[in-house]
Each structure stands twice: as structure tokens, then as C-alpha cells.
Design a protein around this motif. Structure first.
Motif, PDB file in Angstrom:
ATOM      1  N   TYR A 150       0.834  -1.201   0.000  1.00 33.87           N
ATOM      2  CA  TYR A 150       0.000   0.000   0.000  1.00 33.87           C
ATOM      3  C   TYR A 150       0.869   1.252   0.000  1.00 33.87           C
ATOM      4  CZ  TYR A 150      -5.005  -0.803   0.420  1.00 33.87           C
ATOM      5  OH  TYR A 150      -6.322  -1.044   0.150  1.00 33.87           O
ATOM      6  N   HIS A 151       1.948   1.206   0.780  1.00 30.81           N
ATOM      7  CA  HIS A 151       2.861   2.349   0.814  1.00 30.81           C
ATOM      8  C   HIS A 151       3.413   2.614  -0.596  1.00 30.81           C
ATOM      9  CE1 HIS A 151       6.438   4.421   3.106  1.00 30.81           C
ATOM     10  NE2 HIS A 151       5.988   5.152   2.119  1.00 30.81           N
ATOM     11  N   LEU A 152       3.851   1.554  -1.256  1.00 34.69           N
ATOM     12  CA  LEU A 152       4.408   1.718  -2.610  1.00 34.69           C
ATOM     13  C   LEU A 152       3.347   2.168  -3.612  1.00 34.69           C
ATOM     14  CD1 LEU A 152       6.756  -1.410  -2.707  1.00 34.69           C
ATOM     15  CD2 LEU A 152       7.481   0.988  -2.627  1.00 34.69           C
ATOM     16  N   ALA A 153       2.111   1.717  -3.410  1.00 34.82           N
ATOM     17  CA  ALA A 153       1.025   2.116  -4.324  1.00 34.82           C
ATOM     18  C   ALA A 153       0.758   3.618  -4.230  1.00 34.82           C
ATOM     19  CB  ALA A 153      -0.245   1.336  -4.001  1.00 34.82           C
ATOM     20  N   GLY A 154       1.178   4.231  -3.123  1.00 37.37           N
ATOM     21  CA  GLY A 154       0.955   5.660  -2.943  1.00 37.37           C
ATOM     22  C   GLY A 154       2.087   6.533  -3.466  1.00 37.37           C
ATOM     23  N   THR A 155       3.104   5.924  -4.074  1.00 36.06           N
ATOM     24  CA  THR A 155       4.217   6.755  -4.561  1.00 36.06           C
ATOM     25  C   THR A 155       3.767   7.594  -5.758  1.00 36.06           C
ATOM     26  OG1 THR A 155       4.967   4.911  -5.931  1.00 36.06           O
ATOM     27  CG2 THR A 155       6.076   5.199  -3.808  1.00 36.06           C
ATOM     28  N   LYS A 156       4.453   8.710  -5.935  1.00 37.16           N
ATOM     29  CA  LYS A 156       4.116   9.605  -7.049  1.00 37.16           C
ATOM     30  C   LYS A 156       4.287   8.882  -8.386  1.00 37.16           C
ATOM     31  CE  LYS A 156       3.762  13.334  -4.284  1.00 37.16           C
ATOM     32  NZ  LYS A 156       3.881  12.748  -2.951  1.00 37.16           N
ATOM     33  N   LYS A 157       5.279   8.005  -8.448  1.00 36.06           N
ATOM     34  CA  LYS A 157       5.536   7.278  -9.699  1.00 36.06           C
ATOM     35  C   LYS A 157       4.337   6.412 -10.076  1.00 36.06           C
ATOM     36  CE  LYS A 157       7.688   5.991 -13.253  1.00 36.06           C
ATOM     37  NZ  LYS A 157       7.897   6.974 -14.344  1.00 36.06           N
ATOM     38  N   VAL A 158       3.766   5.745  -9.113  1.00 36.87           N
ATOM     39  CA  VAL A 158       2.591   4.918  -9.385  1.00 36.87           C
ATOM     40  C   VAL A 158       1.428   5.799  -9.814  1.00 36.87           C
ATOM     41  CG1 VAL A 158       0.834   3.460  -8.279  1.00 36.87           C
ATOM     42  CG2 VAL A 158       3.261   2.950  -7.968  1.00 36.87           C
ATOM     43  N   GLN A 159       1.284   6.963  -9.185  1.00 38.03           N
ATOM     44  CA  GLN A 159       0.198   7.872  -9.575  1.00 38.03           C
ATOM     45  C   GLN A 159       0.357   8.325 -11.019  1.00 38.03           C
ATOM     46  OE1 GLN A 159       0.043  10.979  -6.519  1.00 38.03           O
ATOM     47  NE2 GLN A 159       0.247   9.354  -5.000  1.00 38.03           N
ATOM     48  N   GLN A 160       1.603   8.571 -11.387  1.00 33.75           N
ATOM     49  CA  GLN A 160       1.868   8.995 -12.767  1.00 33.75           C
ATOM     50  C   GLN A 160       1.486   7.867 -13.746  1.00 33.75           C
ATOM     51  OE1 GLN A 160       5.402   8.069 -14.450  1.00 33.75           O
ATOM     52  NE2 GLN A 160       4.034   8.300 -16.189  1.00 33.75           N
ATOM     53  N   ALA A 161       1.848   6.659 -13.415  1.00 34.34           N
ATOM     54  CA  ALA A 161       1.534   5.540 -14.306  1.00 34.34           C
ATOM     55  C   ALA A 161       0.023   5.330 -14.414  1.00 34.34           C
ATOM     56  CB  ALA A 161       2.213   4.268 -13.801  1.00 34.34           C
ATOM     57  N   LEU A 162      -0.664   5.496 -13.304  1.00 30.57           N
ATOM     58  CA  LEU A 162      -2.112   5.258 -13.275  1.00 30.57           C
ATOM     59  C   LEU A 162      -2.899   6.245 -14.130  1.00 30.57           C
ATOM     60  CD1 LEU A 162      -3.160   4.577  -9.587  1.00 30.57           C
ATOM     61  CD2 LEU A 162      -3.359   3.058 -11.546  1.00 30.57           C
ATOM     62  N   ALA A 163      -2.330   7.421 -14.320  1.00 27.47           N
ATOM     63  CA  ALA A 163      -3.064   8.462 -15.046  1.00 27.47           C
ATOM     64  C   ALA A 163      -3.177   8.157 -16.540  1.00 27.47           C
ATOM     65  CB  ALA A 163      -2.419   9.819 -14.819  1.00 27.47           C
ATOM     66  N   GLN A 164      -2.501   7.111 -16.993  1.00 23.02           N
ATOM     67  CA  GLN A 164      -2.650   6.731 -18.401  1.00 23.02           C
ATOM     68  C   GLN A 164      -3.882   5.830 -18.551  1.00 23.02           C
ATOM     69  OE1 GLN A 164       1.528   5.561 -19.846  1.00 23.02           O
ATOM     70  NE2 GLN A 164       1.611   5.540 -17.620  1.00 23.02           N
ATOM     71  N   PRO A 165      -4.797   6.193 -19.452  1.00 26.09           N
ATOM     72  CA  PRO A 165      -6.067   5.453 -19.570  1.00 26.09           C
ATOM     73  C   PRO A 165      -5.869   3.943 -19.725  1.00 26.09           C
ATOM     74  CG  PRO A 165      -6.105   7.422 -20.938  1.00 26.09           C
ATOM     75  CD  PRO A 165      -4.727   7.340 -20.363  1.00 26.09           C
ATOM     76  N   ALA A 166      -4.892   3.540 -20.502  1.00 28.06           N
ATOM     77  CA  ALA A 166      -4.695   2.103 -20.721  1.00 28.06           C
ATOM     78  C   ALA A 166      -4.339   1.400 -19.415  1.00 28.06           C
ATOM     79  CB  ALA A 166      -3.596   1.887 -21.749  1.00 28.06           C
ATOM     80  N   VAL A 167      -3.674   2.117 -18.547  1.00 26.35           N
ATOM     81  CA  VAL A 167      -3.272   1.526 -17.264  1.00 26.35           C
ATOM     82  C   VAL A 167      -4.461   1.467 -16.314  1.00 26.35           C
ATOM     83  CG1 VAL A 167      -1.747   1.768 -15.274  1.00 26.35           C
ATOM     84  CG2 VAL A 167      -0.898   2.315 -17.570  1.00 26.35           C
TER      85      VAL A 167
END
Ligand code: ADP
Ligand code: MG
Ligand code: MG
Length: 483
Positions: free
Chosen positions: A308-325
Motif C-alpha cells: 500500500y505504501h508503494l502504491a501511494g508513490t508519485k511514480k505509481v500515480q503517474q503511471a495510473l493516469a494513463q487510460p490504458a493503465v
């Protein structure tokens, strides 16, 4: 932050300025009300464990668009589920963070714990997420909310925010505006968050076990933490709460036969609530990392667990913002669309073709962006025209530790910001507000058993400040007045 002179000003809750005598009188009352009701903090400049200052606050609630507030509330359970799914997607977390952990030592250390726990198998299948999704309204899109970030660790101010509504209610009543109270949504963040911890304690199901708060060496934001502790003790008197630093857990913690986390005197820990551990300074020696690892391998239910901690990293947020992801984690097309709309442009700075094109874009038009490292707690970002110099100082690989994000332009509001030691009477200032919505989600890799929205907080800063850290003195606690 550069504020465009065309930035709209939201209609205020009451007509300002207040008459000088009235303002002086109500400010003095409000300060005492704040201290007496725990809208307070320890002072950084004259610290004493025996005293409190009132926390910076906005005298009269700041306006926030009702439609956007309600949207954020409705979205929270969807975001909770999204984050839960992300946290349990080993392949996604691993590939998303692969470049980042080559250069960001802190994230790499967290990731190493994750890797080791994965190899051993999780001792505890359940995690508790006490999340806070933060938003700014964006004036270029009709004040639609855009997500600033999501916090999965140490999401703070649920306690104080709950007590801020009565404070501003008191002020409005003193000023003869009792009718305005109905536009202030009720806020049950404290109960919602604490009930989440208690639900986890119930899952652990051992009557003698305790809830452990992991704390910093000095807790300036002590009231916010104590509100959680006292709420649990008063509402569920059979559940004990302990507070320990990572260093103390290193010194006294051990695992029992079934990997129970035991503290001195063989006290068994059911739930670990991290209010520290989110920044490098919290791990001064290997001992603190060992403590984190020990807790992670234990049977205790972590809030947050390492994934959960890693899921909250900015990098994960950046990846999530792509529609395909995003599609990978949200099945429902309507939900997908709704969540997709709250994301603003987020760009990878990885050392590859895409990252390099984004680098060129940031160098060309830096005024459109904010550059963020993998850090929490405020004060780490680089804004606008400072970005090119910051990027030039980094090697191509070093950039992978950062992400680039479109700047969000919030509307202004005007009001009085009251801070310890500030001028009396206060001056009217231009401010902008960031809304945080709390969410609770509990489950294991296959099932979510609790998922709900749990109140809100509003943090307001001077419009000229890039960031509004409340403890740093640029921000103030507030609550929304819905317009
Ligand atoms: P942290 O995890 O350190 O709180 P944030 O991403 O929340 O990091 O950034 C800190 C602050 O910077 C935010 O509270 C907000 O005031 C400002 N900020 C962050 N991202 C943006 C953005 N895209 N547009 C405008 N301001 C931003
Ligand atoms: Mg954060
Ligand atoms: Mg933040």
C-alpha cells in the motif's frame, strides 16, 4: 505560485471586511476556542512537550464548489478500490517502479522490503488503507476537481479537521451568521478513520492485542494523533493504544511463534498505524529499517502494508493516469471515465524515449508544470521556472526518480488566516484551498471487506505560496463552505 490576474475569486461565505472591533474580538475568541478544542499543535519554534499553540486556521470557512465536493465524496470508494487493486498487483508495482528504484534510495529500500516479503509470502493477508485523496479545483475546466495526489501513509488531519467545523460554526454564530452553518457539510473523519483501525483489530480477533501507532521522535501534530488515540480509547475502552518510534520497535520488538509482533512485556500488536516512516529522516540507522521489516513480516495488520505504501508513490500515480493503465484496475466504463477526469497530465521522466520527450517539454514550457520526487510530507516539489535548473543538475538516470505534472490553477478565495504570532487584526488575504477526502479500505488480495468514504479536510494556503504546509506556516486548516 504565480497567480494569473484573471483568476476568478469565489463568492465568499460572508461579506468582508469585518468591522475592526468585531474582528479583533472574534479572533481572540476563536484562538482560545481552537486551543481548548484541540485545533492545536506543538510549536516548532518554541517546542515544549507541555504546551500547545493553536493550529493555523482560516477564520471563516472558505468556499468550495458543492458539485465538485459531492463528486469527490462519491468517487472515494472507487478510488479506495483502485488503490487496493494497485497495491495487490505485484507485476504492476514492480515494473512501474523499476527505473525509479535504480536511483531513489528511499523507494528502493521500501521496495527491498516488499521484495523480501513477497519471497517469504505475506504473513498477514489483510491490509488497512486509511487514504486521503487531495484535490484542487481547476479554473480552466470550470473549477472541476483535479487530483493533486493520493496518500496511503500517515494521511493526517482527520482528527483536527473534524474539530474545525465546530470552531468555524462558533465564529459564524458569533458574527450573527448562524444560517450559514447549513452549507458546511458534517465531517466525521475522526470516527471513520478510527473505526477503520478498530475493524482491523476485530479481524485480528485477539482480545488482549493492542493498536500500535508508529510515531516520529517529536510529534508536532500531536493533537491530530491524540484525537485518534482518545477516540479509540473512549469508544472502545477494551482496546489499548501504544505509541512507539521505529527506533523503539527496533529495540524492543520481536516476533512470537506465529510471527505475532510482540513489544516489551509480550504485548501483542494487532494493528500498526504508521504516522511516521514515510520519509528518509525517519530511518536514521539500519535499525529503523530492520524495525520496518520486522513489522512487515509480522502477523499484525499494517496501515499501510508495504504494498500500500508503494502504491501511494508519485511514480505509481503517474503511471495510473494513463487510460490504458487505469483500465487494468477499474472494470466499469462509467467509473473509469469518472476517475479518468480527475487526473491531470502526469508525465514520466524515465530515461527512455517517452521520458526524454517529456524532459524536452518541461525545458521548453516549465511554467506549465510541477516536478515531484518520491517523497511525502510537503516541501519537496520544484515549480515552474525553477524546473529547468533542477533538471539540468540531474543526470538522465537521476530524472527517473521524479515525475512531471501539469500545474493545477485553483480559484481564489478571500479571508483571514489566523496564525500564532500573526498580526492583530488580521488582514484579508488571497487564498486557495486543497480538499482532502478520506477513505477506508480493508481487505486481502482477493476480497475487499470494508470500503467507505470517511470525511474530509480542507487546507488553505496563501495564493502566493507554492505549498501550504500547515506546520511550515504557509497553510491553515479550514473547512468547506459549499457554494
Ligand atoms: P506531498 O506528498 O509532499 O504532500 P503533493 O503532491 O501533495 O506532495 O504536493 C505538495 C503541495 O504542492 C500540494 O499540497 C499542492 O499545494 C502543491 N501541488 C502539488 N501538485 C500540484 C499541481 N499539480 N498543481 C498545483 N499545485 C500542486
Ligand atoms: Mg503526500
Ligand atoms: Mg500532499
Amino acid at each position: 505560485m504565480s497567480v494569473d490576474e484573471n483568476t476568478p475569486v469565489l463568492r465568499g461565505c460572508i461579506k468582508l471586511p469585518l468591522n475592526k472591533e468585531e474582528l479583533i474580538e472574534v479572533t481572540a475568541k476563536a484562538k482560545d476556542y481552537a486551543i481548548m478544542h484541540g485545533a492545536a499543535m506543538r510549536s516548532k519554534t518554541s517546542f515544549s512537550p507541555d504546551s500547545l499553540n493553536f493550529a493555523p486556521f482560516v477564520l471563516v470557512p472558505s468556499s468550495f464548489p458543492r458539485k465538485e465536493f459531492e463528486k469527490a465524496i462519491v468517487l472515494q470508494p472507487i478510488i479506495n478500490r483502485l488503490m487496493h487493486n494497485v497495491a495487490h498487483d505485484e507485476e504492476f508495482i514492480t515494473t512501474t517502479l523499476a527505473e525509479t528504484i535504480k536511483v531513489d534510495e528511499f523507494t528502493a529500500n521500501l521496495f527491498n522490503i516488499y521484495r523480501k516479503v513477497l519471497a517469504l509470502g505475506f504473513t498477514q493477508a489483510y491490509s488497512v488503507g486509511l487514504l486521503r485523496s487531495d484535490y484542487l479545483a481547476h479554473v480552466y475546466e470550470g473549477c472541476a476537481i483535479k487530483q493533486v495526489e493520493i496518500n496511503t501513509i500517515a494521511s493526517s488531519f482527520g482528527g483536527i479537521a473534524t474539530h474545525l467545523v465546530p470552531l468555524q460554526n462558533f465564529v459564524l454564530r458569533e458574527l450573527g451568521h448562524a444560517e450559514k452553518l447549513q452549507r458546511m457539510p458534517k465531517n466525521e473523519a475522526l470516527a471513520g478513520l478510527c473505526d477503520g483501525m478498530v475493524k482491523a483489530w476485530n479481524i485480528y480477533a485477539k482480545p488482549e492485542s493492542v493498536i500500535l501507532f508508529i510515531i516520529e521522535d517529536i510529534s508536532y501534530n500531536i493533537c491530530d494523533q491524540r484525537f485518534h488515540e482518545f477516540y479509540i480509547r473512549e469508544t472502545y475502552p477494551h482496546i489499548k493504544v501504544l505509541r512507539r518510534t521505529l527506533t523503539e520497535v527496533h529495540n524492543e520488538g520481536k516476533l512470537g511463534q506465529s510471527k505475532e509482533l510482540l513489544l516489551s512485556g509480550n504485548t501483542e500488536v494487532a494493528v500498526i498505524y504508521f504516522r511516521a516512516g514515510y520519509e528518509p529522516g525517519h530511518y536514521p540507522t539500519q535499525g529503523e529499517w530492520d524495525a520496518r521489516y520486522l513489522m512487515e513480516t509480522s502477523l499484525a495488520i499494517k496501515c499501510p502494508s508495504i504494498q500500500y505504501h508503494l502504491a501511494g508513490t508519485k511514480k505509481v500515480q503517474q503511471a495510473l493516469a494513463q487510460p490504458a493503465v487505469l483500465e487494468r484496475f477499474i472494470n466499469d466504463p462509467e467509473e473509469m471515465k469518472a476517475v479518468g477526469k480527475i487526473f491531470t497530465g502526469l508525465y514520466s521522466m524515465d530515461d527512455n524515449e517517452v521520458g526524454n520527450a517529456n524532459y524536452e517539454m518541461a525545458m521548453r514550457t516549465p511554467e506549465k508544470f510541477v516536478l515531484k520526487p518520491q517523497r511525502e510530507g510537503g516541501g519537496n516539489n520544484v515549480y515552474g521556472l525553477d524546473i529547468p535548473d533542477a533538471l539540468k543538475r540531474m543526470s538522465r538516470v537521476e530524472r527517473s526518480a521524479w515525475i512531471l505534472m501539469d500545474l493545477i490553477h485553483p480559484p481564489l478565495s478571500q479571508g483571514y488566516m489566523i496564525r500564532p504570532g500573526s498580526d492583530v487584526p488580521p488582514q484579508i488575504v488571497d487564498m486557495v484551498s486543497e480538499l482532502g477526502i478520506f477513505g477506508v479500505v480493508i481487505g486481502d488480495a482477493d476480497h475487499i471487506i470494508h470500503n467507505y468514504q470517511a470525511g474530509h479536510m480542507l487546507r488553505t494556503k496563501l495564493s502566493t505560496a507554492n505549498e501550504g504546509g500547515v506546520a511550515a506556516g504557509l497553510g491553515a486548516l479550514d473547512s468547506p463552505y459549499l457554494i
